[in-house]
Write a protein that holds these residues in place. Sequence first.
Motif, PDB file in Angstrom:
ATOM      1  N   UNK A 201       0.326  -1.138   0.210  1.00  0.00           N
ATOM      2  CA  UNK A 201       0.227   0.035   0.119  1.00  0.00           C
ATOM      3  C   UNK A 201       1.055   1.722   0.237  1.00  0.00           C
ATOM      4  N   UNK A 202       0.839   2.677  -0.863  1.00  0.00           N
ATOM      5  CA  UNK A 202       0.921   3.589  -1.040  1.00  0.00           C
ATOM      6  C   UNK A 202       2.265   3.231  -1.526  1.00  0.00           C
ATOM      7  N   UNK A 203       2.676   2.243  -2.330  1.00  0.00           N
ATOM      8  CA  UNK A 203       4.147   2.067  -2.849  1.00  0.00           C
ATOM      9  C   UNK A 203       4.138   3.189  -4.035  1.00  0.00           C
ATOM     10  N   UNK A 204       2.517   3.439  -4.670  1.00  0.00           N
ATOM     11  CA  UNK A 204       3.230   4.268  -5.568  1.00  0.00           C
ATOM     12  C   UNK A 204       3.064   6.075  -5.233  1.00  0.00           C
ATOM     13  N   UNK A 205       3.399   6.572  -3.555  1.00  0.00           N
ATOM     14  CA  UNK A 205       3.002   8.101  -3.819  1.00  0.00           C
ATOM     15  C   UNK A 205       3.469   8.574  -4.926  1.00  0.00           C
ATOM     16  N   UNK A 237       8.946  -4.608 -25.498  1.00  0.00           N
ATOM     17  CA  UNK A 237       8.639  -3.041 -25.065  1.00  0.00           C
ATOM     18  C   UNK A 237       9.426  -2.164 -24.715  1.00  0.00           C
ATOM     19  N   UNK A 238      10.243  -1.118 -24.593  1.00  0.00           N
ATOM     20  CA  UNK A 238      11.615  -0.433 -24.620  1.00  0.00           C
ATOM     21  C   UNK A 238      11.075  -0.519 -22.990  1.00  0.00           C
ATOM     22  N   UNK A 239       9.580   0.211 -22.755  1.00  0.00           N
ATOM     23  CA  UNK A 239       9.392   0.522 -20.780  1.00  0.00           C
ATOM     24  C   UNK A 239       8.344  -0.343 -20.775  1.00  0.00           C
ATOM     25  N   UNK A 240       8.131  -0.680 -19.497  1.00  0.00           N
ATOM     26  CA  UNK A 240       7.150  -0.824 -19.171  1.00  0.00           C
ATOM     27  C   UNK A 240       6.762  -0.155 -17.887  1.00  0.00           C
ATOM     28  N   UNK A 241       6.057   0.259 -17.345  1.00  0.00           N
ATOM     29  CA  UNK A 241       5.246   0.956 -16.521  1.00  0.00           C
ATOM     30  C   UNK A 241       4.582   0.152 -15.207  1.00  0.00           C
ATOM     31  N   UNK A 242       4.774   0.494 -14.166  1.00  0.00           N
ATOM     32  CA  UNK A 242       3.394   0.022 -13.045  1.00  0.00           C
ATOM     33  C   UNK A 242       3.002   1.176 -12.431  1.00  0.00           C
ATOM     34  N   UNK A 243       2.108   1.214 -12.207  1.00  0.00           N
ATOM     35  CA  UNK A 243       1.079   2.498 -11.870  1.00  0.00           C
ATOM     36  C   UNK A 243       0.001   2.046 -10.664  1.00  0.00           C
ATOM     37  N   UNK A 244      -0.126   3.080  -9.560  1.00  0.00           N
ATOM     38  CA  UNK A 244      -1.786   3.220  -9.173  1.00  0.00           C
ATOM     39  C   UNK A 244      -1.975   4.435  -8.676  1.00  0.00           C
ATOM     40  N   UNK A 245      -3.251   4.661  -8.146  1.00  0.00           N
ATOM     41  CA  UNK A 245      -3.398   6.401  -8.526  1.00  0.00           C
ATOM     42  C   UNK A 245      -2.105   6.984  -6.790  1.00  0.00           C
ATOM     43  N   UNK A 251      -3.794  -0.409  -2.885  1.00  0.00           N
ATOM     44  CA  UNK A 251      -4.206  -0.482  -3.656  1.00  0.00           C
ATOM     45  C   UNK A 251      -5.317  -1.130  -4.201  1.00  0.00           C
ATOM     46  N   UNK A 252      -6.438  -0.586  -4.651  1.00  0.00           N
ATOM     47  CA  UNK A 252      -7.728  -0.806  -5.182  1.00  0.00           C
ATOM     48  C   UNK A 252      -7.276  -1.679  -6.676  1.00  0.00           C
ATOM     49  N   UNK A 253      -6.518  -1.130  -7.748  1.00  0.00           N
ATOM     50  CA  UNK A 253      -5.866  -1.306  -8.953  1.00  0.00           C
ATOM     51  C   UNK A 253      -4.330  -1.288  -9.245  1.00  0.00           C
ATOM     52  N   UNK A 254      -3.921  -2.246 -10.176  1.00  0.00           N
ATOM     53  CA  UNK A 254      -2.787  -2.015 -10.562  1.00  0.00           C
ATOM     54  C   UNK A 254      -2.667  -1.189 -12.225  1.00  0.00           C
ATOM     55  N   UNK A 255      -2.190  -0.928 -12.167  1.00  0.00           N
ATOM     56  CA  UNK A 255      -1.894  -0.723 -13.845  1.00  0.00           C
ATOM     57  C   UNK A 255      -0.604  -1.173 -14.238  1.00  0.00           C
ATOM     58  N   UNK A 256      -0.438  -2.319 -15.552  1.00  0.00           N
ATOM     59  CA  UNK A 256       0.871  -3.091 -15.939  1.00  0.00           C
ATOM     60  C   UNK A 256       1.282  -1.914 -17.549  1.00  0.00           C
TER      61      UNK A 256
END
Length: 297
Positions: A201-205, A237-245, A251-256
């Motif tokens: 939790x909060x890893x994407x602050x 893919x040259x770049x891969x991001x991970x993200x949440x709000x 963490x209610x969701x995670x984007x790859x």
Amino acid sequence: MRYTLENEFLTVQAESLGAELVSVVDKATGAEMLWHGDPKVWPRQAPILFPYCGKLRGGRYTLDGAEYQCPQHGIARDYEHEFLGVFGSEMRFCLRSSAGTLERFPREFELTSSFSLCGRTLRHTLTVKNTGEKELRFGIGYHPGFALPFDGAHTTQDYELRFDTPQAPAVIETGAGEDAGLVTGETRLLMEKSAVIPLEDRMFDSDSICMGALSAKTLSIVEKDSGRAVRVGIEGYPYVLIWSMPGDPALQFICVEPWHSLPDRVDAAGDWNEKPCAAALTPGGEWHTDLNMTFDR
């Protein structure tokens, strides 16, 4: 309008606005695997990023001697895409340049989005064609958000991100304040030869984590006790991001997010022809990319 594609394992829905994936239901469990798009948290679910990924410095760029203002992640997500139909196990949409798009991006193009099902794998293919008389430079990327947890019996700590082979990802650093989301040119090592990124939790602050120098074929969201997973193909893919709000307490969701280009640098002059691009197509040229998402159980 919402359109449906299904097979014996999955029911998939996409919206004509943005040709955006809005639902992936596992028929065996009835579970919705995609983030539901809560407007109080993040209103989108799986936008297409075109003709650039991320932010423009100052929200603007210059091309052909004129200045244009555009939002983050481009314009494709904001327009209705024509529904072309369902063809067997495939569903297609198309966005063609128009008077509206040309006011924001002065190039003619055709962006076709195809969704297809094979077993428990959903493939999203994007095809870009240069329909104009000038060179078409563009960036492009995917931004699917997957719901967490997969069911009510689990929490964030029950999941991890897992590469198919150990990696030493180079994180491409971005700025802060007015430069938030813009590339600084600096990198750092995320981890030393490990296949696992723990989820916390909060890893994407501090916003997204953009990774380069990857050799893995897949990056999965894995439920540790059961092995259930969403497996995302990232090869090529040259770049891969991970993200949440940022700021969301759980963490209610995670984007790859596999991307073929990057946001502007903090010192970018704003010249479109100097931006990192996925491809530069001559008139009549065509380019495509695929994203495979497998829902393992």
